[in-house]
Design a protein around this motif. Structure first.
Motif, PDB file in Angstrom:
ATOM      1  N   TYR A 101       0.884  -1.165   0.000  1.00  0.00           N
ATOM      2  CA  TYR A 101       0.000   0.000   0.000  1.00  0.00           C
ATOM      3  C   TYR A 101       0.922   1.215   0.000  1.00  0.00           C
ATOM      4  N   ILE A 102       0.893   1.998  -1.074  1.00  0.00           N
ATOM      5  CA  ILE A 102       1.825   3.112  -1.224  1.00  0.00           C
ATOM      6  C   ILE A 102       1.048   4.422  -1.143  1.00  0.00           C
ATOM      7  N   PRO A 103       1.198   5.165  -0.016  1.00  0.00           N
ATOM      8  CA  PRO A 103       0.459   6.423   0.122  1.00  0.00           C
ATOM      9  C   PRO A 103       1.007   7.544  -0.754  1.00  0.00           C
ATOM     10  N   SER A 104       2.337   7.542  -1.029  1.00  0.00           N
ATOM     11  CA  SER A 104       2.945   8.539  -1.902  1.00  0.00           C
ATOM     12  C   SER A 104       4.244   7.964  -2.455  1.00  0.00           C
ATOM     13  N   ILE A 105       4.680   8.501  -3.583  1.00  0.00           N
ATOM     14  CA  ILE A 105       5.906   8.029  -4.216  1.00  0.00           C
ATOM     15  C   ILE A 105       7.091   8.774  -3.593  1.00  0.00           C
ATOM     16  N   GLN A 106       7.998   8.027  -2.985  1.00  0.00           N
ATOM     17  CA  GLN A 106       9.198   8.586  -2.372  1.00  0.00           C
ATOM     18  C   GLN A 106      10.359   8.508  -3.369  1.00  0.00           C
ATOM     19  N   SER A 107      11.462   9.159  -3.042  1.00  0.00           N
ATOM     20  CA  SER A 107      12.644   9.069  -3.891  1.00  0.00           C
ATOM     21  C   SER A 107      13.194   7.643  -3.889  1.00  0.00           C
ATOM     22  N   ASN A 108      13.631   7.167  -2.747  1.00  0.00           N
ATOM     23  CA  ASN A 108      14.195   5.828  -2.622  1.00  0.00           C
ATOM     24  C   ASN A 108      13.226   4.968  -1.843  1.00  0.00           C
ATOM     25  N   GLY A 109      12.156   4.537  -2.464  1.00  0.00           N
ATOM     26  CA  GLY A 109      11.139   3.753  -1.786  1.00  0.00           C
ATOM     27  C   GLY A 109      11.464   2.281  -1.814  1.00  0.00           C
ATOM     28  N   LYS A 110      12.570   1.901  -1.146  1.00  0.00           N
ATOM     29  CA  LYS A 110      12.987   0.501  -1.151  1.00  0.00           C
ATOM     30  C   LYS A 110      11.997  -0.317  -0.341  1.00  0.00           C
ATOM     31  N   LEU A 111      11.485  -1.398  -0.919  1.00  0.00           N
ATOM     32  CA  LEU A 111      10.568  -2.292  -0.222  1.00  0.00           C
ATOM     33  C   LEU A 111      11.331  -3.366   0.530  1.00  0.00           C
ATOM     34  N   PHE A 112      12.384  -3.891  -0.058  1.00  0.00           N
ATOM     35  CA  PHE A 112      13.221  -4.850   0.641  1.00  0.00           C
ATOM     36  C   PHE A 112      14.598  -4.864   0.019  1.00  0.00           C
ATOM     37  N   ALA A 113      15.565  -5.338   0.800  1.00  0.00           N
ATOM     38  CA  ALA A 113      16.928  -5.511   0.306  1.00  0.00           C
ATOM     39  C   ALA A 113      17.523  -6.732   0.979  1.00  0.00           C
ATOM     40  N   MET A 114      18.358  -7.428   0.249  1.00  0.00           N
ATOM     41  CA  MET A 114      19.060  -8.587   0.788  1.00  0.00           C
ATOM     42  C   MET A 114      20.517  -8.439   0.402  1.00  0.00           C
ATOM     43  N   VAL A 150      22.904  -5.696 -12.140  1.00  0.00           N
ATOM     44  CA  VAL A 150      21.849  -5.612 -13.138  1.00  0.00           C
ATOM     45  C   VAL A 150      20.725  -4.804 -12.515  1.00  0.00           C
ATOM     46  N   ASP A 151      20.371  -3.698 -13.124  1.00  0.00           N
ATOM     47  CA  ASP A 151      19.341  -2.815 -12.591  1.00  0.00           C
ATOM     48  C   ASP A 151      18.233  -2.716 -13.626  1.00  0.00           C
ATOM     49  N   ILE A 152      17.041  -3.132 -13.262  1.00  0.00           N
ATOM     50  CA  ILE A 152      15.903  -3.129 -14.168  1.00  0.00           C
ATOM     51  C   ILE A 152      14.886  -2.126 -13.636  1.00  0.00           C
ATOM     52  N   THR A 153      14.495  -1.173 -14.440  1.00  0.00           N
ATOM     53  CA  THR A 153      13.476  -0.216 -14.016  1.00  0.00           C
ATOM     54  C   THR A 153      12.393  -0.145 -15.074  1.00  0.00           C
ATOM     55  N   ALA A 154      11.214   0.221 -14.629  1.00  0.00           N
ATOM     56  CA  ALA A 154      10.087   0.401 -15.538  1.00  0.00           C
ATOM     57  C   ALA A 154       9.325   1.648 -15.115  1.00  0.00           C
ATOM     58  N   ASN A 155       9.283   2.646 -15.990  1.00  0.00           N
ATOM     59  CA  ASN A 155       8.496   3.840 -15.712  1.00  0.00           C
ATOM     60  C   ASN A 155       7.034   3.503 -15.945  1.00  0.00           C
ATOM     61  N   ILE A 156       6.264   3.601 -14.904  1.00  0.00           N
ATOM     62  CA  ILE A 156       4.850   3.284 -15.015  1.00  0.00           C
ATOM     63  C   ILE A 156       4.056   4.245 -14.143  1.00  0.00           C
ATOM     64  N   SER A 157       2.793   4.306 -14.390  1.00  0.00           N
ATOM     65  CA  SER A 157       1.903   5.048 -13.517  1.00  0.00           C
ATOM     66  C   SER A 157       1.607   4.162 -12.309  1.00  0.00           C
ATOM     67  N   ILE A 158       1.993   4.618 -11.129  1.00  0.00           N
ATOM     68  CA  ILE A 158       1.817   3.830  -9.912  1.00  0.00           C
ATOM     69  C   ILE A 158       0.671   4.430  -9.107  1.00  0.00           C
ATOM     70  N   MET A 159      -0.362   3.647  -8.912  1.00  0.00           N
ATOM     71  CA  MET A 159      -1.507   4.108  -8.134  1.00  0.00           C
ATOM     72  C   MET A 159      -1.106   4.208  -6.667  1.00  0.00           C
ATOM     73  N   THR A 160      -1.555   5.255  -6.009  1.00  0.00           N
ATOM     74  CA  THR A 160      -1.300   5.412  -4.586  1.00  0.00           C
ATOM     75  C   THR A 160      -2.597   5.207  -3.813  1.00  0.00           C
ATOM     76  N   ASN A 161      -2.445   4.976  -2.514  1.00  0.00           N
ATOM     77  CA  ASN A 161      -3.572   4.806  -1.591  1.00  0.00           C
ATOM     78  C   ASN A 161      -4.478   3.637  -1.967  1.00  0.00           C
ATOM     79  N   THR A 162      -3.873   2.567  -2.447  1.00  0.00           N
ATOM     80  CA  THR A 162      -4.596   1.332  -2.726  1.00  0.00           C
ATOM     81  C   THR A 162      -3.600   0.170  -2.633  1.00  0.00           C
ATOM     82  N   TRP A 163      -4.082  -1.028  -2.395  1.00  0.00           N
ATOM     83  CA  TRP A 163      -3.213  -2.195  -2.319  1.00  0.00           C
ATOM     84  C   TRP A 163      -2.833  -2.638  -3.726  1.00  0.00           C
ATOM     85  N   LEU A 164      -1.539  -2.851  -3.941  1.00  0.00           N
ATOM     86  CA  LEU A 164      -1.014  -3.284  -5.232  1.00  0.00           C
ATOM     87  C   LEU A 164      -0.246  -4.588  -5.052  1.00  0.00           C
ATOM     88  N   HIS A 165      -0.250  -5.412  -6.091  1.00  0.00           N
ATOM     89  CA  HIS A 165       0.523  -6.649  -6.087  1.00  0.00           C
ATOM     90  C   HIS A 165       1.721  -6.430  -7.004  1.00  0.00           C
TER      91      HIS A 165
END
Length: 170
Positions: A101-114, A150-165
């Motif tokens: 659930y992403i309330p706003s887009i942050q600069s470095n919005g890391k979800l997890f790291a290993m 290897v860094d993979i990015t995808a510019n997309i429209s990310i919906m905020t304030n809703t649950w995303l998979h």
């Protein structure tokens, strides 16, 4: 709310995300539900220990499953130290997935790291603007000889304030 790593590509055709929590099965390498009390918060279903970076917290204000979820404030995430061939992305199939659930887009919005130490992220998944200034999903990993990234990015429209998979698979 849920985070799972599998050693198989569970989704090979179009699908609808499940409506129940993930289950631990023979293909599960890591599974976090983020529903347990705070004393068990950093241990996953497979027994792996996670380290907090910044100030991640369990909250009940948003939850997809189970009444609680992990809150990351844009400068916090959780990290799991890895060793040997754990989670080595070679030529095998894999799946990294989570509900977020992403309330706003942050600069470095890391979800997890290993990673193998405190300064090295061998694998990460994030949502932010750090890669190119526009909202993007980022997934990165070190190659098997650990000499490249290897860094993979995808510019997309990310919906905020809703649950995303979110999922990354091969």
């Amino acid at each position: 709310d849920e985070f799972r790593i599998s050693n198989t590509a569970r989704y090979t055709v179009n699908f609808t995300p499940q409506t129940t929590p993930f289950v631990d099965d023979s293909n599960t390498l890591l599974l976090l539900h983020f529903n347990d009390n705070i004393t068990n918060f950093y241990k996953d279903e497979t027994g792996k220990e996670w380290t907090p970076i910044g100030s991640p917290a369990l909250v009940s204000t948003q939850s997809k499953f189970g009444g609680k979820s992990l809150y990351l404030n844009g400068s916090s995430w959780i990290k799991q130290p890895i060793s040997g061939s754990d989670f080595n992305i070679g030529t095998e199939d894999f799946l990294f997935e989570c509900f977020a659930y992403i309330p706003s887009i942050q600069s470095n919005g890391k979800l997890f790291a290993m990673g193998v130490d405190g300064s090295l992220s061998n694998i990460f998944l994030g949502v932010g603007t750090i890669w190119n200034g526009s909202p993007a999903i980022g997934f990165g990993y070190r190659n098997s000889s650990n000499n490249g990234y290897v860094d993979i990015t995808a510019n997309i429209s990310i919906m905020t304030n809703t649950w995303l998979h979110f999922r990354v698979c091969r």
